[in-house]
Design a protein around this motif. Structure first.
Motif, PDB file in Angstrom:
ATOM      1  N   ALA A  32       0.853  -0.853   0.048  1.00 33.99           N
ATOM      2  CA  ALA A  32       0.201   0.175  -0.104  1.00 33.99           C
ATOM      3  C   ALA A  32       0.865   1.454   0.180  1.00 33.99           C
ATOM      4  CB  ALA A  32      -0.555  -0.118   1.357  1.00 33.99           C
ATOM      5  N   ILE A  33       1.014   2.088  -1.001  1.00 31.70           N
ATOM      6  CA  ILE A  33       1.212   3.166  -0.981  1.00 31.70           C
ATOM      7  C   ILE A  33       0.594   4.781  -0.445  1.00 31.70           C
ATOM      8  CG2 ILE A  33       3.093   4.549  -2.273  1.00 31.70           C
ATOM      9  CD1 ILE A  33       4.443   2.005  -2.518  1.00 31.70           C
ATOM     10  N   MET A  45      -3.001   4.147  -2.679  1.00 26.47           N
ATOM     11  CA  MET A  45      -3.135   2.644  -3.645  1.00 26.47           C
ATOM     12  C   MET A  45      -2.623   1.218  -3.394  1.00 26.47           C
ATOM     13  SD  MET A  45      -0.896   5.350  -6.066  1.00 26.47           S
ATOM     14  CE  MET A  45      -0.710   4.026  -7.527  1.00 26.47           C
ATOM     15  N   THR A  46      -3.072  -0.156  -3.715  1.00 28.74           N
ATOM     16  CA  THR A  46      -2.424  -0.624  -3.713  1.00 28.74           C
ATOM     17  C   THR A  46      -1.378  -0.883  -4.876  1.00 28.74           C
ATOM     18  OG1 THR A  46      -3.738  -1.915  -4.758  1.00 28.74           O
ATOM     19  CG2 THR A  46      -3.541  -1.639  -2.297  1.00 28.74           C
ATOM     20  N   LEU A  63       5.928   1.300  -9.844  1.00 26.77           N
ATOM     21  CA  LEU A  63       4.847   1.737 -10.821  1.00 26.77           C
ATOM     22  C   LEU A  63       3.602   1.793 -11.026  1.00 26.77           C
ATOM     23  CD1 LEU A  63       7.751  -0.117 -11.108  1.00 26.77           C
ATOM     24  CD2 LEU A  63       7.064  -0.730 -13.489  1.00 26.77           C
ATOM     25  N   PRO A  64       3.221   2.517 -10.786  1.00 23.94           N
ATOM     26  CA  PRO A  64       1.831   2.439 -10.439  1.00 23.94           C
ATOM     27  C   PRO A  64       1.095   3.262 -12.644  1.00 23.94           C
ATOM     28  CG  PRO A  64       2.644   5.902 -10.426  1.00 23.94           C
ATOM     29  CD  PRO A  64       3.700   4.096 -10.487  1.00 23.94           C
ATOM     30  N   ARG A  94      -8.389  -4.457  -0.476  1.00 21.18           N
ATOM     31  CA  ARG A  94      -9.632  -3.823  -1.215  1.00 21.18           C
ATOM     32  C   ARG A  94      -9.905  -2.758  -1.059  1.00 21.18           C
ATOM     33  NH1 ARG A  94     -11.464  -8.400  -3.717  1.00 21.18           N
ATOM     34  NH2 ARG A  94     -10.886 -10.415  -3.015  1.00 21.18           N
ATOM     35  N   ALA A  95      -9.973  -2.225  -0.048  1.00 18.22           N
ATOM     36  CA  ALA A  95     -10.359  -0.751   0.055  1.00 18.22           C
ATOM     37  C   ALA A  95      -9.721   0.293  -0.216  1.00 18.22           C
ATOM     38  CB  ALA A  95     -10.460  -0.172   2.268  1.00 18.22           C
ATOM     39  N   LEU A  96      -7.973  -0.117  -0.254  1.00 15.45           N
ATOM     40  CA  LEU A  96      -7.461   0.636  -0.831  1.00 15.45           C
ATOM     41  C   LEU A  96      -7.019   1.014  -2.903  1.00 15.45           C
ATOM     42  CD1 LEU A  96      -4.605   0.731   1.432  1.00 15.45           C
ATOM     43  CD2 LEU A  96      -6.260   2.726   1.471  1.00 15.45           C
ATOM     44  N   SER A  97      -7.861  -0.593  -2.801  1.00 14.88           N
ATOM     45  CA  SER A  97      -7.309  -0.120  -4.960  1.00 14.88           C
ATOM     46  C   SER A  97      -9.589  -0.087  -5.639  1.00 14.88           C
ATOM     47  CB  SER A  97      -8.105  -2.060  -4.998  1.00 14.88           C
ATOM     48  OG  SER A  97      -7.014  -2.494  -4.099  1.00 14.88           O
TER      49      SER A  97
END
Length: 171
Positions: A32-33, A45-46, A63-64, A94-97
């Protein structure tokens, strides 16, 4: 020795679905970044595409995707924290995705070295300053200079393999 492979735009390759399916056979940890927006709110974000780059100086990379709405916020702030998610943190993953909403509504965290969220219970965290951002197809390669880090040697990582979440098991 490095060699020039020519103009890559002239090369054809597999379609995106096949590429993803085959590369899905390579297991990866899930990170999780995290960072903060201009108002100080946590953003995250994951990312499964994370790696160490250099020991001297200490550098890492993630690598986003270029379509990410979170990465521009991280880039503007200039600092981020890599949180290596633990086997029991699939819910956080999942929450951060998802896009939009309050991703941190049910995520416990404390401020790290730059004030960026260090999520409770992670396997490890790595506080970084953005060193460089490189264009790479439909993604960016973000190089971060490591400023501080820590790990929980008793925690087991959350893994991604063949489009499924997994974790290590003891033999």
């Amino acid at each position: 020795m490095l060699t020039d492979v020519g103009d890559s735009s002239q090369l054809s390759g597999p379609d995106a679905a096949r590429f993803r399916a085959v590369l899905g056979h390579f297991p990866s940890g899930i990170t999780a970044i995290t960072s903060r927006d201009a108002q100080g709110r946590p953003v995250g974000m994951t990312v499964a595409s994370f790696t160490s780059v250099s020991l001297t100086p200490p550098l890492v990379a993630f690598l986003p995707g270029k379509t990410s709405s979170t990465f521009p916020v991280i880039a503007e702030r200039g600092t981020f924290c890599v949180n290596v998610l633990a086997a029991d943190q699939e819910r956080i993953c999942r929450a951060l995705s998802v896009s939009g909403g309050d991703k941190f509504a049910e995520v416990a965290w404390l401020p790290g070295p730059h004030g960026d969220p260090v999520i409770d219970g992670v396997v490890a965290w790595i506080g970084c300053t953005v060193e460089a951002v490189h264009d790479a197809g439909d993604h960016y390669i973000v190089i971060g200079r490591v400023d501080d880090l820590d790990a929980d040697s008793t925690a087991s990582p959350l893994l991604f393999f063949k489009s499924r979440y997994n974790h290590l098991t003891s033999a």
